[in-house]
Design a protein around this motif. Structure first.
Motif, PDB file in Angstrom:
ATOM      1  N   LEU A 181       0.817  -1.214   0.000  1.00 31.31           N
ATOM      2  CA  LEU A 181       0.000   0.000   0.000  1.00 31.31           C
ATOM      3  C   LEU A 181       0.851   1.265   0.000  1.00 31.31           C
ATOM      4  N   ILE A 182       2.152   1.117   0.209  1.00 31.64           N
ATOM      5  CA  ILE A 182       3.044   2.278   0.303  1.00 31.64           C
ATOM      6  C   ILE A 182       3.444   2.723  -1.104  1.00 31.64           C
ATOM      7  N   ARG A 183       3.249   3.999  -1.369  1.00 38.35           N
ATOM      8  CA  ARG A 183       3.612   4.542  -2.678  1.00 38.35           C
ATOM      9  C   ARG A 183       4.793   5.501  -2.603  1.00 38.35           C
ATOM     10  N   HIS A 184       5.051   6.036  -1.420  1.00 42.35           N
ATOM     11  CA  HIS A 184       6.151   6.980  -1.265  1.00 42.35           C
ATOM     12  C   HIS A 184       6.966   6.609  -0.031  1.00 42.35           C
ATOM     13  N   ARG A 185       8.245   6.767  -0.138  1.00 42.62           N
ATOM     14  CA  ARG A 185       9.169   6.383   0.930  1.00 42.62           C
ATOM     15  C   ARG A 185       8.883   7.130   2.228  1.00 42.62           C
ATOM     16  N   GLU A 186       8.502   8.417   2.124  1.00 41.83           N
ATOM     17  CA  GLU A 186       8.310   9.244   3.322  1.00 41.83           C
ATOM     18  C   GLU A 186       7.076   8.847   4.118  1.00 41.83           C
ATOM     19  N   THR A 187       6.150   8.126   3.497  1.00 43.96           N
ATOM     20  CA  THR A 187       4.930   7.731   4.193  1.00 43.96           C
ATOM     21  C   THR A 187       5.235   6.898   5.432  1.00 43.96           C
ATOM     22  N   VAL A 188       6.327   6.172   5.404  1.00 42.64           N
ATOM     23  CA  VAL A 188       6.676   5.269   6.499  1.00 42.64           C
ATOM     24  C   VAL A 188       6.832   6.013   7.815  1.00 42.64           C
ATOM     25  N   PHE A 189       7.435   7.206   7.769  1.00 45.92           N
ATOM     26  CA  PHE A 189       7.728   7.927   9.008  1.00 45.92           C
ATOM     27  C   PHE A 189       6.447   8.442   9.673  1.00 45.92           C
ATOM     28  N   ILE A 190       5.447   8.769   8.877  1.00 44.27           N
ATOM     29  CA  ILE A 190       4.157   9.168   9.441  1.00 44.27           C
ATOM     30  C   ILE A 190       3.493   7.977  10.101  1.00 44.27           C
ATOM     31  N   MET A 191       3.563   6.818   9.450  1.00 40.86           N
ATOM     32  CA  MET A 191       2.968   5.616  10.008  1.00 40.86           C
ATOM     33  C   MET A 191       3.668   5.188  11.286  1.00 40.86           C
ATOM     34  N   PHE A 192       4.971   5.451  11.371  1.00 36.42           N
ATOM     35  CA  PHE A 192       5.729   5.052  12.563  1.00 36.42           C
ATOM     36  C   PHE A 192       5.175   5.734  13.812  1.00 36.42           C
ATOM     37  N   LEU A 193       4.904   7.035  13.705  1.00 35.25           N
ATOM     38  CA  LEU A 193       4.407   7.795  14.855  1.00 35.25           C
ATOM     39  C   LEU A 193       3.021   7.333  15.264  1.00 35.25           C
ATOM     40  N   PHE A 194       2.226   6.906  14.309  1.00 34.50           N
ATOM     41  CA  PHE A 194       0.834   6.556  14.598  1.00 34.50           C
ATOM     42  C   PHE A 194       0.663   5.107  15.038  1.00 34.50           C
ATOM     43  N   MET A 195       1.337   4.182  14.349  1.00 36.04           N
ATOM     44  CA  MET A 195       1.034   2.770  14.537  1.00 36.04           C
ATOM     45  C   MET A 195       1.778   2.131  15.708  1.00 36.04           C
ATOM     46  N   SER A 196       2.962   2.610  16.054  1.00 37.42           N
ATOM     47  CA  SER A 196       3.730   1.955  17.116  1.00 37.42           C
ATOM     48  C   SER A 196       3.000   1.934  18.456  1.00 37.42           C
TER      49      SER A 196
END
Length: 382
Positions: free
Chosen positions: A285-300
């Motif tokens: 579902l990831i289309r851009h590399r930077e999306t990961v850092f937003i998900m890190f703050l929310f999902m952890s």
């Protein structure tokens, strides 16, 4: 058949070696896998190494000046968690002491404290904690709550039909290390793996490459060997990281281990495998590399609390209980706490391991389906 098997193994080795090359040529992924994956667990263990703070200094403001207030202060000072080192006439003086780090908490007993108790009304005691460490807040809350519960028991006129005694067999000292670190260790495995794989996926999508990295000779076929070839690359890396996180870090930080080394390895076999196919599925579902850092703050934090380490699983709303089944960490952390902390056998943790097995099958099928869809992206010649 022999020629097919030889071709299958050759293709698998090609995909496996390509994936390793992608991992070790991406600086961001290396930081997440090896720096975060190895340093974070040890850092948490060092920060909360002691796990407890005894006789934390607090300031008390007794605005009531009553016998009940003095008795409350005496009991507060007698707790293991707190030590009443200063008595202040006003809140301003207590706040100054906290700013100067002479105390780490403030307890305010109101003027009507004695009157409320005498009339059978609810009495309020206010607390202010130094939040530079969560241990200060924990100590202040536990100490005050224990004194309040003891005072309520003494003042109650109702008979106690059943005598009871509280027992905390697995964490008698309320150690924050034992409470928190047991849960966060395995979360690190899932989260760092998912973010690293997602970063690679985002990069390949941005560069218009198929994240399945299918060799040209397969002509878009061979999805299973692609998933298995890529998966083994991550599996080997994270089995090593998993042993470090679940065995070495607890030994270094003094976390109790009440199960055998073999039991932990069995749990890691299922957990790491589930994390690999889980990451393949949702990284699609990831289309851009930077999306990961937003998900890190929310999902952890979400994944951490869904394990049930801080809130009883039996009290989960049904929708959140079902939602927690998405993540391999939910079942792995519960099994790890049961075995490593409470001394449960591998058979007793069988329900959680069975759930991980179901996740492996489901996410393997979904990751293959995702590979089929995304393999249609044009490949860049390597």
């Amino acid at each position: 058949m022999k020629r097919y098997i030889e071709a299958w193994i050759r293709d698998w080795m090609l995909i496996f070696s390509r994936e390793l090359r992608h991992i070790f040529s991406d600086g961001g992924v290396m930081v997440i896998f090896f720096l975060a994956g190895l340093v974070y667990p040890l850092l948490y263990g060092i920060i909360y190494h002691n796990g407890t703070v005894d006789d934390m200094p607090v300031a008390v403001i007794d605005a009531s000046g009553s016998a009940a207030g003095r008795e409350f202060i005496r009991k507060l000072d007698a707790t293991r968690e707190l030590a009443v080192t200063r008595s202040c006439p006003a809140i301003a003086e207590a706040e100054k002491l906290m700013q100067e780090r002479e105390v780490h908490g403030i307890v305010l007993i109101p003027e009507d404290f004695d009157l409320c108790l005498a009339e059978g009304r609810q009495a309020h005691v206010s607390t202010y904690a130094d939040m530079s460490s969560f241990l200060y807040y924990k100590n202040l809350s536990m100490g005050v709550n224990n004194v309040m519960l003891d005072s309520m028991r003494e003042m109650s006129l109702l008979p106690q039909p059943v005598l009871y005694e509280a027992s905390m067999p697995y964490n008698r000292t309320f150690s924050y290390t034992l409470f928190f670190l047991s849960a966060v260790l395995l979360i690190v495995i899932q989260q760092t793996m998912f973010y690293g794989i997602s970063m690679l996926t985002g990069t390949m999508r941005e560069e218009n490459r198929s994240f399945a990295v299918l060799p040209d000779m397969l002509n878009g076929k061979g999805i299973s060997r692609s998933v298995l070839g890529r998966g083994v690359a991550y599996w080997l890396i994270y089995m090593a990281i998993g042993i470090y996180v679940a065995v070495i870090v607890p030994a270094v930080t003094g976390l109790p281990r009440n199960c055998s080394f073999g039991s932990i390895i069995v749990l890691l076999l299922f957990y790491v495998t589930a994390c690999v196919v889980f990451s393949f599925t949702f990284s699609a579902l990831i289309r851009h590399r930077e999306t990961v850092f937003i998900m890190f703050l929310f999902m952890s934090p979400v994944c951490l609390f869904l394990t049930g380490f801080a809130w009883p699983q039996s009290n989960f709303p049904p929708v959140w209980e079902v939602f927690s089944w998405i993540f391999p960490s939910t079942f792995a952390v519960r099994a790890f706490i049961d075995m490593n902390t409470a001394g449960a056998s591998l058979c007793m943790a069988g329900g959680n391991i069975a759930a991980l097995s179901v996740q492996i099958v489901v996410y393997y099928i979904l990751s293959c389906a995702a590979s089929v869809i995304l393999s249609e992206t044009p490949l860049r010649q390597e």
